[in-house]
Design an enzyme around this catalytic site. Structure first.
Site, PDB file in Angstrom:
ATOM      1  N   ARG A   1     -33.133 -16.150 -21.243  1.00 16.16           N
ATOM      2  CA  ARG A   1     -32.706 -18.050 -21.131  1.00 16.16           C
ATOM      3  C   ARG A   1     -31.451 -18.411 -21.126  1.00 16.16           C
ATOM      4  O   ARG A   1     -30.626 -16.990 -21.703  1.00 16.16           O
ATOM      5  CB  ARG A   1     -32.875 -18.504 -22.401  1.00 16.16           C
ATOM      6  CG  ARG A   1     -32.656 -17.716 -24.093  1.00 16.16           C
ATOM      7  CD  ARG A   1     -33.706 -18.269 -25.473  1.00 16.16           C
ATOM      8  NE  ARG A   1     -33.736 -19.412 -25.314  1.00 16.16           N
ATOM      9  CZ  ARG A   1     -32.636 -19.839 -26.227  1.00 16.16           C
ATOM     10  NH1 ARG A   1     -31.337 -19.229 -26.534  1.00 16.16           N
ATOM     11  NH2 ARG A   1     -32.828 -21.168 -25.959  1.00 16.16           N
ATOM     12  N   LEU A   2     -31.532 -19.530 -21.706  1.00 15.85           N
ATOM     13  CA  LEU A   2     -30.090 -19.821 -21.582  1.00 15.85           C
ATOM     14  C   LEU A   2     -29.784 -21.198 -21.949  1.00 15.85           C
ATOM     15  O   LEU A   2     -30.921 -22.204 -21.188  1.00 15.85           O
ATOM     16  CB  LEU A   2     -29.394 -19.807 -19.975  1.00 15.85           C
ATOM     17  CG  LEU A   2     -27.620 -20.484 -19.397  1.00 15.85           C
ATOM     18  CD1 LEU A   2     -27.233 -19.463 -20.121  1.00 15.85           C
ATOM     19  CD2 LEU A   2     -27.555 -20.588 -17.967  1.00 15.85           C
ATOM     20  N   ASP A   3     -28.637 -21.758 -23.151  1.00 15.02           N
ATOM     21  CA  ASP A   3     -29.735 -22.145 -23.757  1.00 15.02           C
ATOM     22  C   ASP A   3     -28.681 -23.793 -22.939  1.00 15.02           C
ATOM     23  O   ASP A   3     -28.205 -23.394 -21.980  1.00 15.02           O
ATOM     24  CB  ASP A   3     -28.019 -22.716 -24.904  1.00 15.02           C
ATOM     25  CG  ASP A   3     -27.431 -21.708 -25.805  1.00 15.02           C
ATOM     26  OD1 ASP A   3     -29.212 -21.013 -26.262  1.00 15.02           O
ATOM     27  OD2 ASP A   3     -27.288 -21.023 -26.326  1.00 15.02           O
ATOM     28  N   TYR A   4     -29.085 -24.941 -23.402  1.00 13.51           N
ATOM     29  CA  TYR A   4     -29.788 -26.039 -22.922  1.00 13.51           C
ATOM     30  C   TYR A   4     -28.567 -26.517 -22.116  1.00 13.51           C
ATOM     31  O   TYR A   4     -28.042 -27.146 -21.378  1.00 13.51           O
ATOM     32  CB  TYR A   4     -30.208 -27.327 -23.892  1.00 13.51           C
ATOM     33  CG  TYR A   4     -30.276 -28.681 -24.013  1.00 13.51           C
ATOM     34  CD1 TYR A   4     -31.409 -28.940 -22.507  1.00 13.51           C
ATOM     35  CD2 TYR A   4     -29.249 -29.284 -24.353  1.00 13.51           C
ATOM     36  CE1 TYR A   4     -31.004 -30.347 -22.659  1.00 13.51           C
ATOM     37  CE2 TYR A   4     -29.385 -30.517 -23.852  1.00 13.51           C
ATOM     38  CZ  TYR A   4     -30.049 -31.233 -22.702  1.00 13.51           C
ATOM     39  OH  TYR A   4     -30.501 -32.627 -22.230  1.00 13.51           O
TER      40      TYR A   4
END
Length: 197
Positions: free
Chosen positions: A40-43
């Site tokens: 994942r990659l943060d918002y």
């Protein structure tokens, strides 16, 4: 053979395909059935996100045991001194324990498009860019590390995961690579396909 999709996730987009709160999702930039993010990659972070429909491949990419190094370009508030860089390289103690040593170097401002919306500008406070390479992936780790040494992160772009690189892909664009399964311990090979929007 497996397909891997390299996507430049824009700022303020979730690393998922649905959201009940109306926030931007991956569905607005990539329409390939049956794929999901490998990690994942943060918002509020930008950059490289890998997606695949191959569960074993996703596990190899995202599981901490495989220690895929992740490279970030980080714009921080202020100008870090050598002591701050040394602390990041040595490992800092966060609330969930000490971090592993990181590779950290000063970086000239990269030739990248301004973020939309732009990073806040304050004339009295300079900013600097760092390249940080981690082989672990705790929640918001880069931001917590730079804040710990007194230099909050203003902009964070992931430019590489292992040997996969963001390159010159614009935000919201992607490309597909075909991975050929290795025989025994031979390295995986890839075949690149043209970038798409």
């Amino acid at each position: 053979m497996s397909s891997l999709y390299l996507l430049h996730k824009p700022y303020q987009m979730l690393s998922q395909f649905t959201d009940t709160q109306g926030r931007a999702t991956l569905a607005s930039v990539i329409d390939v059935p049956g794929i999901y993010p490998a990690g994942r990659l943060d918002y509020d972070s930008e950059g490289l996100l890998l997606l695949t429909d191959d569960g074993a491949l996703a596990h190899r990419i995202s599981h901490p045991r495989h220690k895929q190094p992740k490279t970030y370009w980080v714009q921080v508030e202020g100008t870090p001194k050598d002591a701050a860089l040394h602390a990041l390289r040595s490992g800092v103690r966060l609330k969930d324990g000490p971090t592993r040593p990181a590779q950290v170097r000063r970086l000239e401002a990269p030739g990248i498009a301004p973020r939309q919306p732009p990073v806040r500008y304050r004339e009295a406070i300079p900013t600097a860019w760092l390249e940080i390479v981690l082989d672990e992936g705790r929640n918001r780790q880069v931001r917590r590390m730079t804040a710990h040494v007194g230099h909050p992160t203003l902009r964070l772009i992931r430019v590489a995961i292992g040997s996969w690189r963001l390159g010159d892909m614009a935000p919201g664009t992607w490309r597909r690579e075909t991975l050929h399964a290795p025989r025994r311990k031979a390295p995986m090979t890839t075949r690149r396909h043209r970038s798409r929007r």
